[in-house]
Motif scaffolding. Structure first.
Motif, PDB file in Angstrom:
ATOM      1  N   TYR A 296      -8.673   1.351  -4.732  1.00 24.50           N
ATOM      2  CA  TYR A 296      -9.289   2.282  -5.575  1.00 24.50           C
ATOM      3  C   TYR A 296      -9.396   3.502  -5.090  1.00 24.50           C
ATOM      4  O   TYR A 296      -9.164   4.687  -5.689  1.00 24.50           O
ATOM      5  N   MET A 297      -9.434   3.991  -3.779  1.00 27.34           N
ATOM      6  CA  MET A 297      -9.255   4.979  -3.159  1.00 27.34           C
ATOM      7  C   MET A 297      -8.033   5.632  -3.268  1.00 27.34           C
ATOM      8  O   MET A 297      -8.093   6.996  -3.384  1.00 27.34           O
TER       9      MET A 297
ATOM     10  N   LEU B 212      -6.234   4.122   6.213  1.00 31.29           N
ATOM     11  CA  LEU B 212      -7.308   3.176   6.419  1.00 31.29           C
ATOM     12  C   LEU B 212      -6.787   1.542   6.311  1.00 31.29           C
ATOM     13  O   LEU B 212      -6.756   0.844   7.048  1.00 31.29           O
ATOM     14  N   ALA B 213      -5.874   1.796   5.077  1.00 31.23           N
ATOM     15  CA  ALA B 213      -5.098   0.441   4.640  1.00 31.23           C
ATOM     16  C   ALA B 213      -4.327   0.251   5.588  1.00 31.23           C
ATOM     17  O   ALA B 213      -4.140  -1.286   5.925  1.00 31.23           O
TER      18      ALA B 213
ATOM     19  N   PHE C 151       0.716  -1.300  -0.126  1.00 33.04           N
ATOM     20  CA  PHE C 151       0.127   0.019   0.122  1.00 33.04           C
ATOM     21  C   PHE C 151       0.953   1.253   0.125  1.00 33.04           C
ATOM     22  O   PHE C 151       0.506   2.299  -0.569  1.00 33.04           O
ATOM     23  N   ILE C 152       1.831   1.145   0.845  1.00 32.64           N
ATOM     24  CA  ILE C 152       2.600   2.368   0.906  1.00 32.64           C
ATOM     25  C   ILE C 152       3.353   2.757  -0.426  1.00 32.64           C
ATOM     26  O   ILE C 152       3.518   4.104  -0.690  1.00 32.64           O
TER      27      ILE C 152
ATOM     28  N   LYS D 187      -7.595  13.264  -3.537  1.00 32.37           N
ATOM     29  CA  LYS D 187      -8.357  13.719  -2.500  1.00 32.37           C
ATOM     30  C   LYS D 187      -8.494  12.633  -1.604  1.00 32.37           C
ATOM     31  O   LYS D 187      -8.520  13.093  -0.140  1.00 32.37           O
ATOM     32  N   LEU D 188      -8.612  11.061  -1.837  1.00 34.81           N
ATOM     33  CA  LEU D 188      -8.798  10.430  -0.857  1.00 34.81           C
ATOM     34  C   LEU D 188      -7.551   9.503  -0.780  1.00 34.81           C
ATOM     35  O   LEU D 188      -7.414   8.613   0.207  1.00 34.81           O
ATOM     36  N   GLU D 189      -6.397   9.948  -1.413  1.00 32.48           N
ATOM     37  CA  GLU D 189      -5.073   9.148  -1.392  1.00 32.48           C
ATOM     38  C   GLU D 189      -4.644   8.854   0.270  1.00 32.48           C
ATOM     39  O   GLU D 189      -4.414   7.808   0.571  1.00 32.48           O
ATOM     40  N   GLY D 190      -4.662  10.083   0.784  1.00 37.42           N
ATOM     41  CA  GLY D 190      -3.959  10.134   2.100  1.00 37.42           C
ATOM     42  C   GLY D 190      -4.812   9.234   3.089  1.00 37.42           C
ATOM     43  O   GLY D 190      -4.405   8.464   3.973  1.00 37.42           O
TER      44      GLY D 190
END
Length: 684
Positions: A460-461, A474-475, A49-50, A466-469
């Protein structure tokens, strides 16, 4: 189906393929970690994810930086823990100094490389504070960390390179298309509605676009596709992009001046219509052969006289330079994308002479950030040791992580609070999976099936800026709360205590950053602007040209930083905002450079007149940098008018035409007395 496989796939398809590929990389990393019986497979899980990014080159660059940072941090942990573990105070102090130093270095480096010192810092905290109760395992823990992080990195880089990879050069060409389309639209609008030519919103959008382009070019060296990795080509393209906005705004200013006087005459109107047509052809071009040839200023015809005629000359010269810069950008983008391009002599010389472009650095901010993370670690350690808190080491780790990751921000406390909110949201989801779902499954296939929906959602986020952070928080929280290992063990008390310690550590980071690192964005923007004012004043005063490409890139970088801060601040005094016009400062600097060049080849009377202009500009900017009101307005205007009078006798000469263009630009930018009186009292 063929349109889906084309290089320019739809945005939705790109997002879906990225999310699917990311989940595949996660499951590949987990499967290998379980097969090799690694101690903490979830480290590999959230490493995917990172490093995940929509562009394949970005994934590989972050993977390399994360691997190097992890290796350095693990090595330092192995070096520091054994000799200091019996002296907790010394170990805590050593950790604070190391992490603080790493954060300081990271803030000074504003390229993606800063991830190396950032990770090298908090990796030491993660390893060292997790083994203090059993220090003999420090080497095994360090090796395990490197193994699992490396596994996640390799899986992410492999899958995102093979599974519908997005080519960086294609993305750059798309963004360049957008830039050319935006400028074309502005030229069209300027012809139709000249009274609205001074469009600050359009300039701000272009500023953001150009800044994004500069960032994207850093990923070119990590591409494995058919992309030329010529650093010189990329640097030259960055420099040409940085020139677009000053030229664009110079044309804006000239048209606004002509409109406010007697209106735009037929000659200028005809040139503008031709420019719009040329820009449209550039936007539609799909190869170098489709591009129009370069335009020479000798092709221009001037109809005006007096001041209006000089403004007309300057406006059209800037328009020609804008179109030629656009054409150069197109050619360089084609070359980077692997096309064989024949450059003209001047562009070839610029490519060969290109050098590295250092960014603006704020040493004060770097020192503050280093001290803040060191203080957070020491405070967390004092609470841990003083309260004999079993999970206190986790709190120290997260205090270090929170301060490190947001160190370069004006208000890191705000972002850390947002991260805490994300953790609070994700933990209940993780708890449901940990204590209600996982006990009911057996085997890797069933594990993959139950995790896939959440992992797809988070992935997907990540494709939505705007939702990447939020997606990353969350992940990582979800992955960490599951703590997947070879065999399932249920311990709700441990789950609650460990995650509470994480939040406590981040809360300590919030408190420390509120005390040490909360910076008013406007004051920070003024500090950055003042550095630019000093640069312009020094350029005019010393009469010697620096590497103008490097100077331009630094000024453009400052402009982007100031614009980002001012645009997010709702209540900014108009005069303060006007005084922080980095684009105007860049234009003035380029005009000063043109006058210095001309002065070196002029006769005595011209040189004296031009030097008077340079002295006046230096006086204005020295006063501005000192935060004092300037009383040099009359001297500046008079010297500019004298310079124009000197050069007007040979206005048909190309060098004199450049000088007239520079003087007109200075008159338009600095001719208003209001512009010379910034809100200096607010500069700190």
């Amino acid at each position: 189906m063929s349109h889906l496989l084309s290089p320019r796939r739809s945005a939705c398809f790109n997002k879906l393929t990225f999310a699917t590929g990311n989940v595949a990389a996660i499951f590949l990393a987990l499967y290998i970690a379980f097969a090799r019986n690694l101690e903490r497979p979830y480290w590999a899980m959230f490493s995917v994810f990172i490093v995940a990014k929509p562009l394949a080159g970005a994934v590989r660059s972050k993977a390399v930086f994360r691997l190097v940072g992890t290796l350095v941090g693990a090595s330092v942990a192995v070096f520091l823990v054994p000799p200091l573990v019996q002296s907790p105070e010394l170990l805590c102090a050593a950790m604070a100094v190391w992490v603080g130093l790493c954060v300081c270095v990271a803030v000074l480096d504003r390229t993606p490389r800063n991830y190396v010192p950032t990770l090298a810092g908090y990796t030491v905290a993660i390893i060292a504070f997790s083994v203090v109760y059993n220090p003999v395992t420090v080497f095994d823990t360090a090796v395990s960390r490197v193994e699992e992080i490396s596994l996640g990195i390799v899986c992410a880089a492999l899958i995102h390179s093979l599974f519908f990879p997005r080519n960086t050069a294609d993305e750059l060409n798309d963004r360049l298309d957008t830039a050319i389309t935006a400028i074309t639209a502005w030229i069209d609008a300027a012809i139709r509605e000249p009274n609205k030519a001074d469009n600050a919103a359009a300039a701000q959008r272009l500023t953001q676009l150009m800044t994004n382009l500069h960032t994207a070019y850093t990923y070119i060296p990590y591409e494995t596709s058919n992309v030329r990795r010529s650093t010189q080509l990329v640097r030259t393209l960055q420099n040409r992009l940085a020139l677009l906005l000053p030229l664009f705004s110079n044309v804006q200013a000239g048209l606004a001046e002509l409109t406010a006087a007697d209106g735009i005459n037929a000659s200028v109107q005809a040139h503008m219509e031709r420019a719009a047509d040329i820009a449209r052809r550039m936007g539609a071009a799909r190869s170098a052969a489709d591009l129009p040839g370069p335009i020479a200023t000798s092709q221009l015809a001037f109809a005006g006289a007096g001041w209006a005629g000089q403004v007309e000359q300057a406006t059209l010269v800037n328009l020609v330079e804008l179109l030629n810069a656009l054409r150069d950008c197109r050619l360089l983008a084609y070359a980077i994308n692997g096309k064989r391009i024949s450059f003209d002599a001047q562009l070839e010389r610029d490519i060969k002479a290109s050098a590295g472009h250092p960014f603006h650095v704020d040493r004060g901010l770097a020192l503050q950030s280093g001290l803040a993370v060191a203080a957070a670690i020491l405070i967390a350690c004092a609470v841990w040791i003083g309260a004999a808190w079993p999970e206190g080491g986790v709190a120290v780790q997260f205090a270090a992580i929170g301060c490190s990751l947001f160190a370069s921000m004006d208000n890191p406390a705000k972002l850390i609070r947002s991260a805490i909110f994300g953790i609070v949201v994700a933990l209940p989801i993780g708890a449901v999976f940990e204590f209600a779902v996982l006990p009911r499954i057996d085997g890797f296939v069933s594990l993959a099936l139950v995790l896939a929906p959440m992992l797809l959602l988070f992935s997907y986020m990540q494709t939505i800026p705007k939702l990447e952070g939020a997606a990353l928080v969350l992940a990582i929280t979800f992955s960490g709360s599951l703590a997947l290992q070879q065999s399932y063990t249920s311990d709700f008390a441990s789950f609650l205590n460990v995650n509470s310690a994480e939040i406590a550590g981040l809360l300590m980071a919030v408190v420390v950053n509120v005390v040490f690192r909360t910076i008013d964005p406007i004051r920070h923007a003024l500090r950055i602007s003042r550095k630019g004012w000093k640069e312009v004043g020094a350029l005019a005063r010393r009469r010697q040209l620096p590497d103008l490409r490097t100077w331009t890139m630094q000024m453009f970088d400052r402009h982007g930083m100031v614009t980002a801060r001012v645009s997010t601040h709702q209540a900014v005094d108009r005069r303060v905002s006007a005084s922080m016009d980095g684009l105007k400062d860049l234009r003035v600097g380029l005009d000063v450079a043109a006058l210095i060049t001309l002065s070196n080849t002029s006769d005595e009377s011209e040189r004296r007149a031009l030097n008077n202009v340079l002295d006046a500009v230096a006086d204005v900017y020295d006063a501005k940098a000192a935060g004092a009101s300037s009383d040099h307005h009359e001297k500046l205007v008079t010297s500019i008018d004298d310079g124009l009078a000197q050069l007007s006798s040979r206005a048909t000469d190309n060098s004199a035409l450049k000088g007239i263009t520079a003087l007109v630009g200075l008159r338009l930018d600095l001719g208003s007395e209001v512009e010379l009186h910034p809100a200096g009292a607010l500069i700190v």
